[in-house]
Scaffold this active site. Sequence first.
Site, short mmCIF file in Angstrom:
data_model
loop_
_atom_site.label_atom_id
_atom_site.label_comp_id
_atom_site.label_asym_id
_atom_site.label_seq_id
_atom_site.Cartn_x
_atom_site.Cartn_y
_atom_site.Cartn_z
N CYS A 42 19.62 18.14 -43.50
CA CYS A 42 19.29 19.40 -44.15
C CYS A 42 18.29 20.21 -43.33
CB CYS A 42 18.67 19.12 -45.51
SG CYS A 42 19.70 18.12 -46.56
N ARG A 63 21.99 20.38 -36.61
CA ARG A 63 21.53 19.15 -37.24
C ARG A 63 22.60 18.52 -38.12
NH1 ARG A 63 15.74 19.05 -37.40
NH2 ARG A 63 15.80 17.77 -39.25
N TRP A 84 22.93 18.61 -46.17
CA TRP A 84 23.76 17.46 -45.78
C TRP A 84 23.75 16.55 -47.01
CZ3 TRP A 84 23.21 12.13 -45.10
CH2 TRP A 84 24.18 11.50 -44.31
N ASN A 124 14.47 19.09 -48.47
CA ASN A 124 15.02 18.09 -47.54
C ASN A 124 14.48 16.74 -47.97
OD1 ASN A 124 16.02 20.20 -46.07
ND2 ASN A 124 14.77 19.85 -44.25
N GLY A 125 15.31 15.71 -47.92
CA GLY A 125 14.84 14.36 -48.25
C GLY A 125 15.50 13.82 -49.50
N GLU A 157 27.46 2.38 -25.98
CA GLU A 157 27.16 3.82 -26.02
C GLU A 157 28.42 4.65 -25.80
OE1 GLU A 157 24.99 5.59 -27.12
OE2 GLU A 157 25.15 7.51 -26.11
N LYS A 164 29.96 7.26 -28.49
CA LYS A 164 30.26 8.67 -28.19
C LYS A 164 31.68 9.00 -28.63
CE LYS A 164 27.17 10.07 -27.76
NZ LYS A 164 25.98 9.31 -27.74
N GLU A 201 32.06 9.04 -32.51
CA GLU A 201 31.33 10.15 -33.12
C GLU A 201 32.06 11.48 -33.06
OE1 GLU A 201 27.52 9.98 -30.86
OE2 GLU A 201 26.69 10.44 -32.81
N HIS A 213 36.85 -14.52 -28.06
CA HIS A 213 36.34 -15.19 -29.27
C HIS A 213 36.79 -14.44 -30.52
CE1 HIS A 213 34.00 -18.03 -26.96
NE2 HIS A 213 33.63 -17.02 -26.19
N LYS A 273 22.06 15.56 -36.83
CA LYS A 273 21.31 15.35 -35.58
C LYS A 273 20.07 14.50 -35.82
CE LYS A 273 20.56 15.87 -31.22
NZ LYS A 273 21.38 15.01 -30.35
O1 M6R Z 1 16.71 11.03 -32.94
P1 M6R Z 1 17.03 9.59 -32.76
O2 M6R Z 1 17.18 9.21 -31.32
O3 M6R Z 1 16.05 8.70 -33.46
O4 M6R Z 1 18.43 9.40 -33.43
C1 M6R Z 1 19.03 8.15 -33.53
C2 M6R Z 1 20.48 8.28 -33.88
O5 M6R Z 1 20.64 8.90 -35.13
C3 M6R Z 1 21.24 9.06 -32.83
O6 M6R Z 1 21.12 8.49 -31.57
C4 M6R Z 1 22.73 9.14 -33.19
O7 M6R Z 1 23.30 7.87 -33.10
C5 M6R Z 1 23.43 10.13 -32.27
N1 M6R Z 1 24.32 10.92 -33.03
C6 M6R Z 1 24.14 9.48 -31.16
O8 M6R Z 1 24.94 10.34 -30.41
#
Ligand code: M6R
Length: 615
Positions: A2, A27, A77, A103-104, A487, A491, A494, A510, A610
């Site tokens: 948010c 975000r 959000w 927010n929260g 990673e 990516k 996501e 395994h 974000k």
């Molecule tokens: O801001 P942060 O690095 O603490 O965020 C952690 C994760 O939320 C962040 O890395 C998320 O996994 C990304 N969308 C990855 O691309």
Amino acid sequence: MCGIVGYVGSKPVIDILLNGLSKLEYRGYDSAGVAVNSEGKIKIYKAEGKLQNLKELLETHKAEILDTTAGIGHIRWATHGLPNTINAHPHTCNCGKLAIVHNGIIENYKELKKDLLAKGCEFKSETDTEVVAHLIANEYGKYNDLPKAVREAAKKLKGAYALCVMHQDEPNILVGTRKNAPLIVALGQGENYLASDSPAIIQYTKRVIYLDDDQFAVLTPSSVLITDIEGRQIDRKEEILPWEPVAMSKLGYKHFMLKEIHEQPDVIRNVLSGKLPDINKPIVLDEVKLTKDEIKNLKRIEIIACGTSLHAAMVAKYILEAFTNIPVDVEASSEYIYRKTVTDANTLVIGISQSGETSDTITAIRQAKSVGSHVLIITNRPDSIMAREAHSLIPVNAGIEVSVAATKSFNAQLIALYLFAMYIAEIKESFDLEKIKDLKHEMLLLPQKIETILSHKEDIMKCARAFASYKNFIYIARGINYPTALEGALKLKEISYINATGYPAGELKHGPIAMLDETMPVLAILMPGSIVYEKVLSNAEEAKARNAKMIALTSAHDAHLNDVFEYILRVPSVDEYLSPVITSVPLQLLAYYIAEFLGKDVDQPRNLAKSVTVE
Ligand code: M6R
């Protein structure tokens, strides 16, 4: 997640709110709304989906909202209730005279709602926020004073919140407060702002006050008063934001993600600058506030992070253990906070976070602090809550990362972690100092090597086109590139929504090998160096024998690779210790081009935010 913007002043309020919200869009959100005080009435406009829908709605109500001096805006959000118009913020009370954005998460909203229902409050939405609106309205009924009403209501709230509130009868006042969620006051000339993050206001002013938990800001066009929960004035100094507005532009790239991938060479140069002045001299890390003796006495390092930052932490474990001989544990913050913290004063706790606002990581570092550990934060946001909690802070200065998928922040974090590991190794003399010198030299060459990858993207694009229609993907690697495999898979899932999983290559047989057939591509990271190259190659051959479509990511020119792999993505050769910085880049690009071919919303993937500011 948010986002909040609030404004009091004489400029066109709607433009400022919409512009501010558009700067927070990155975000991640699913609905948007604004409330304005216009012609003596609170008017609320909300729309499901993208901000554009709200803009179109406001266009049709233009005539009603010409004369406004104050307003609040929000992108939501969804946490409580569907992402629809009714649940979108702002929310109001029975009389409609008050508007609030939040927010929260309010943890005790159910109990509060029960009481408020008994008092005759009528609820329209499923949100926890609407409870706060009724609660403040109830207090307003007693005091006829908005700041007081917000403070009294806050005494009853449990959970995390940044709130921005306005009332019809006090048309030139905004009240903001926060607890475990960011909120800043931004100061203008004859106007003032509230925002949950600086991009929302930076084009208007760089003068800000960061509210602390349980502080309240009362804004009029010409004044800002900060108080505690009892209304006692608190003196807060203004600070200057360390950002430039230009950082939010795509600069001709189709997406922020592509732009941010291309920024990596400069980002790395930036992190290195000043800290690695000369390969013959020790690393300079004045930001680390541990004394040499404290460093020599460290018994353990714990690294806590989430998502991509967690993968950077996993790479760091290999480096730190190899260079410093200090055992390193890496844990997802969300797990760390729900077990006993056995951390102590001889443990260094490192929190890694791009945003510095990730709720689980904030809680984790607070827990570590409470048992006496030194907390080192590595973040891209020196203005964040985490940065403010740190004993030592290494800012990575990658510039604002707009795309939800983290890219440049990952490599900036890695470079900071390499520097830190070398810094300790040099103090402890725990690693071959000649080898460190070689690695320093190699680090300085990393930007150039990434530039080589970025200027030869054709193979990656070809591979992306060939695999864009697959529904599943497996990434394998061993050793220091296992986190890179995770990673790369993160990516891909996501931004393309393809089911991608990273495995240590040795784990394939395994269990996961059962899934392999011609519908399951396997991408193997094979970087020459230690023995793992041969091992990953054997594991890839096992996958090939099960008809999996095979992709290699390698710097090797081994002729045998052509027998095993249909696609070979080549990267420049690099010392294995530093290789994740290099191998991560083609994986970012592969995910990007697959998502692009599939026509996905690359910068704002569905359901993602974000900054994850709720647990
Ligand atoms: O801001 P942060 O690095 O603490 O965020 C952690 C994760 O939320 C962040 O890395 C998320 O996994 C990304 N969308 C990855 O691309």
